[in-house]
Design a protein around this motif. Structure first.
Motif, short mmCIF file in Angstrom:
data_model
loop_
_atom_site.label_atom_id
_atom_site.label_comp_id
_atom_site.label_asym_id
_atom_site.label_seq_id
_atom_site.Cartn_x
_atom_site.Cartn_y
_atom_site.Cartn_z
N PRO A 21 -39.63 -10.97 -15.34
CA PRO A 21 -39.99 -10.32 -16.62
C PRO A 21 -41.19 -10.96 -17.32
N ALA A 60 -46.31 -16.32 -18.19
CA ALA A 60 -45.54 -17.40 -18.84
C ALA A 60 -45.78 -18.72 -18.13
N ALA A 62 -46.28 -21.34 -14.64
CA ALA A 62 -45.68 -21.63 -13.33
C ALA A 62 -44.21 -21.22 -13.37
N ILE A 64 -40.80 -22.16 -13.30
CA ILE A 64 -40.10 -23.43 -13.53
C ILE A 64 -38.98 -23.62 -12.51
N PHE A 67 -39.70 -25.92 -9.60
CA PHE A 67 -39.97 -27.36 -9.77
C PHE A 67 -38.95 -28.19 -9.01
N GLY A 103 -49.21 -22.60 -16.96
CA GLY A 103 -50.09 -22.35 -15.82
C GLY A 103 -50.85 -21.06 -15.94
N GLU A 126 -45.71 -27.06 -21.77
CA GLU A 126 -45.11 -27.98 -20.79
C GLU A 126 -44.41 -29.18 -21.44
N LEU A 132 -46.41 -32.24 -18.53
CA LEU A 132 -47.72 -32.00 -19.13
C LEU A 132 -48.37 -30.89 -18.33
N PRO A 133 -49.39 -30.22 -18.86
CA PRO A 133 -50.06 -29.17 -18.09
C PRO A 133 -50.56 -29.78 -16.78
N PHE A 276 -33.39 -25.42 -20.84
CA PHE A 276 -34.16 -24.18 -20.97
C PHE A 276 -33.40 -23.04 -20.29
N PHE A 277 -32.98 -23.27 -19.05
CA PHE A 277 -32.28 -22.21 -18.32
C PHE A 277 -30.84 -22.04 -18.80
#
Ligand code: T1G
Length: 705
Positions: A21, A60, A62, A64, A67, A103, A126, A132-133, A276-277
């Motif tokens: 999305p 939005a 990379a 996530i 990771f 990203g 980030e 960090l970016p 976050f998730f």
């Protein structure tokens, strides 16, 4: 499903990418995007390229979810893709609408030009997930907007309206509506120039150096050290930005990459990514699909104008939903209305609300003493005294006056929602909505699903929670649901430690050093010690087998209920919210120890933290196995949003996973030997024992198996 399209507009190739999305730049998208860009570069009929996102947003950032997995580095990784864009011999213009984050923004910084719509928001969030970016953002952004602005964007992590970049090399144009036509026009104009040999503008060739850089960095480091001591990312962001101003570009890029990888594997970043998730997962209910139809909530009613009732009413008023506030007595109703009015006026004074908005909000409130006024409410929330007989009486009354289809919600913090529902002829319309005090501030909402609660009622309340800007977590019915059932064990251990030799201040200091916003005794003084006293009295009748230290009862017998009575575990001074150690309490604890025949011992901070946190974890494992919580991460969200658990540790289950469940169980065995007051409590819950024995973790998929 990832999709990349390339459409010609004259000699310009417009490449549109998307992965619903939020157009995150997962590996599939990166591969397809690289192929489309290479094809456009190789096509002699193409003189320029525009890159843009599907669905009205850019990206939005990379993905996530990649990771910490090999996919994240699979070619082309994001850095490769950006180098491909930046080294293109043909001008590439980013057409940015809507959200352009992480990203996604870094990809656009690799482009030669950027055109944004006025509604676009750009940001590098980030740092909010402990990173960090990592795709050139810390090197290119300072070169385009300067070190000071870049520090604000990267350390703040918030999306910034595109118009704030209008006067910088970052943005070539700001347009209303769709940015693609303007981007095509710009690419067309510039392609002629560059075909004639004019070099393409590259962020890497700008300079971020300047005399003001060093003092800026000193100020930034001092600020960050003071505010974010537990978070490694902010300081690394500053180190990377410093490199942009002091090192050649490629060196800075390599340095940024090394810092990014280092942060990726820190427990703090793993915890923040988990949170976050977890917050998003909590809104999903296994057997209630997102397509479940919901009931309209146009009008609400709250029964009880006390602290909770008025806080709940304020939550609806803030969402623009009219509220009928019912009390049984005029004085109590008046006090509730005054409390609501004071909060609204306070928001105006702080500049958070305009006078007009405050007037509109106040006009949505209708105080009443008459149940008949509840007849039009689509949802009625009861927030009366925490006594089953009182709740049953209220729901019997509601059953008579509420309209068909109205949702009947109880704000009980521990009582049996099924028993309350059974008082009505419509148990399918009954649900628990456990707000946390102060209800207009605390984000957590425990949504208690009764045995007969209808799926559309559940779906409606979960949607309403978003409207009320609450983080909703579904709980099954048990005493205390998720949060309070766990906190009861936490408090029990804290009280036992007073018996054994600790002071309230030592216990609080230990867990506050661990990261809790407030230790158990300061928290209890804030919430009111009489609440726990009331529950223990009930528990003594219902569960006489459950052992408690009586020290808290001795405190309450002195009327020391906490801040509201000027004294509790601590002493308080009028107008001063600081907690001062109390000689009265120290004497009371000493006397209580003597009555137990206990010789005080020094309890180290590590034991205090382990006993309190692993008490939470052990009870949580039972809650998870019983199906009271749908998933371990829901329990984490309850503690992160409702109980002040440090977010950089991800929640009790995430923390236990990080420690390792085998280690947790071994520590519990040690505690059972040290701790004389309830050794049986330290027997690991079956799920915890099973996972520890098999190297499992709570937050791995299927942790309830
Ligand atoms: N990666 C993977 N999934 C994501 C995602 C992301 N970046 N962003 C959102 N999702 C999922 C989310 O989990 C949810 O999934 C759905 O999309 C809708 O999200 C190298 C390293 C963009 C403002 O940190 O801030 O780039 O629950 O409910 O309210 O330097 O999502 O539906 O299964 O939040 O409309 C940096 C994080 C990445 C942005 C939209 N970017 N996302 O809010 O929807 S790191 C971020 C957001 C990076 C580079 C670095 C918000 C949003 P599900 P949602 P929303």
């Amino acid at each position: 499903m990832s999709s990349v399209t390339s459409v010609r507009h004259g000699a310009i190739a417009v490449i549109q990418f998307g992965e619903p999305p939020v157009n995150s730049l997962g590996q599939q998208t990166r591969v397809a995007l690289a192929a489309a860009i290479n094809a456009a570069i190789d096509d002699p009929a193409v003189s320029g390229i525009v890159i843009t996102g599907h669905n009205g947003l850019f990206s939005a950032g990379a993905d996530i979810r990649e990771f910490g997995t090999p996919t994240m580095l699979a070619a082309p990784n994001l850095a490769d893709l950006i180098v491909l864009v930046e080294s293109s011999p043909k001008p590439i213009v980013a057409a940015i609408a809507g959200t352009c984050l992480g990203g996604g923004l870094e990809l656009s910084l690799g482009c030669h030009y950027r055109v944004a719509s006025t509604n676009a928001k750009l940001g590098l969030p980030e740092v909010k997930i402990g990173l960090l970016p990592g795709a050139g953002g810390t090197q290119r952004l300072p070169r385009l907007i300067g070190v000071e602005a870049a520090l604000n964007v990267i350390l703040g992590g918030e999306p910034v309206p595109a118009k704030l970049f209008a006067q910088t090399p970052l943005l070539a144009a700001l347009v209303d509506g769709d940015p693609v036509p303007a981007a095509v026009a710009l690419a067309t104009d510039r392609s002629a120039e560059h075909a004639a040999g004019k070099p393409l503008p590259k962020a890497r060739e700008f300079s971020a150096a300047g005399p003001h850089v060093e003092p800026l960095l000193i100020f930034a480091r001092n600020t960050v050290r003071a505010t974010y001591a537990a978070y490694p990312a902010p300081l690394k962001c500053i180190d990377a930005i410093e490199a942009a101003a002091t090192k050649p570009f490629d060196e800075g890029l390599a340095y940024e990459r090394s810092l990014f990888v280092e942060l990726m594997f820190t427990p703090v970043s793993k915890a923040l990514r988990h949170a976050f998730f977890a917050e998003r997962a909590a809104s999903k209910i296994a057997d209630v699909p997102e397509s479940t139809p919901v009931r309209d909530i146009r009008a609400a009613a709250v029964i009880g104008a006390g602290t909770m009732g008025s806080g709940i009413a304020l939550t609806f008023l803030s969402a623009g939903i009219p509220v009928v506030l019912l009390e049984t007595g005029a004085d109590a109703l008046q006090r509730g209305v005054a409390r609501i009015r004071d909060v609204i006026e306070g928001q105006v004074k702080k500049g958070r609300l305009t006078v007009e908005a405050a007037t509109i909000r106040g006009a949505l409130l209708k105080p009443t003493l008459d149940y008949a006024d509840l007849a039009e409410a689509d949802i009625i929330i009861e927030a009366v005294f925490e006594e089953m007989s009182v709740k049953r009486q209220v729901f019997a009354q509601l059953d008579k006056v509420a309209k068909r289809g109205a949702i009947l919600a109880t704000n009980t913090s521990t009582l049996d929602v099924d028993a309350i529902a059974a008082t009505t002829s419509r148990p399918a319309d009954v649900i628990g909505t456990h707000f946390f005090s102060p209800a207009n501030i605390m984000k957590l909402l425990e949504v208690v699903r009764g045995r007969e609660t209808a799926k559309d009622v559940l779906a409606t309340v979960m949607k309403l929670a978003k409207t009320l800007r609450k983080t909703a977590v579904v709980s099954g019915v048990c005493d205390g649901f998720i949060g309070n059932r766990m906190i009861e064990q936490y408090i029990r251990q804290a009280l036992f430690m007073l018996d054994e030799g600790a002071s309230p201040a030592e216990v609080d200091a230990a867990v506050e050093a661990f990261g809790f916003a407030m230790g158990p005794f300061r928290m209890s003084d804030l919430a009111g010690n009489d609440i726990g006293w009331h529950i223990r009295k009930r528990r003594a009748i219902e569960r006489p087998d459950v052992m408690y230290s009586a020290v808290a009862d001795r405190l309450c017998e002195l009327g020391r209920f906490g801040q509201k009575t000027g004294g509790g575990w601590y002493d308080y001074k009028k107008g001063d919210r600081n907690a001062y150690p109390s000689g009265v309490v120290a004497e009371l604890i000493e006397k209580h120890r003597s009555s137990l025949g206990v010789t005080a011992r020094k309890i180290e901070p590590k034991e205090i933290v382990d006993r309190l946190v692993f008490a939470l974890v052990n009870e949580a494992a039972a809650i998870l196995e019983e199906g009271i919580a749908q998933r371990a991460s829901d329990i984490d969200i309850v503690y992160l949003t409702g109980y002040g658990f440090p977010v950089y540790r991800g929640g009790p289950m995430c923390y236990a996973d990080e420690v390792g469940l085998y280690t947790v169980v071994q520590r519990m065995r040690e505690l059972s030997r040290i701790h004389q007051s309830d050794p049986a409590f330290w027997t690991p819950s079956p799920l915890l024992a099973r996972l520890a024995a098999t190297g499992g973790s709570f937050n791995a998929a299927g942790a309830r198996s």
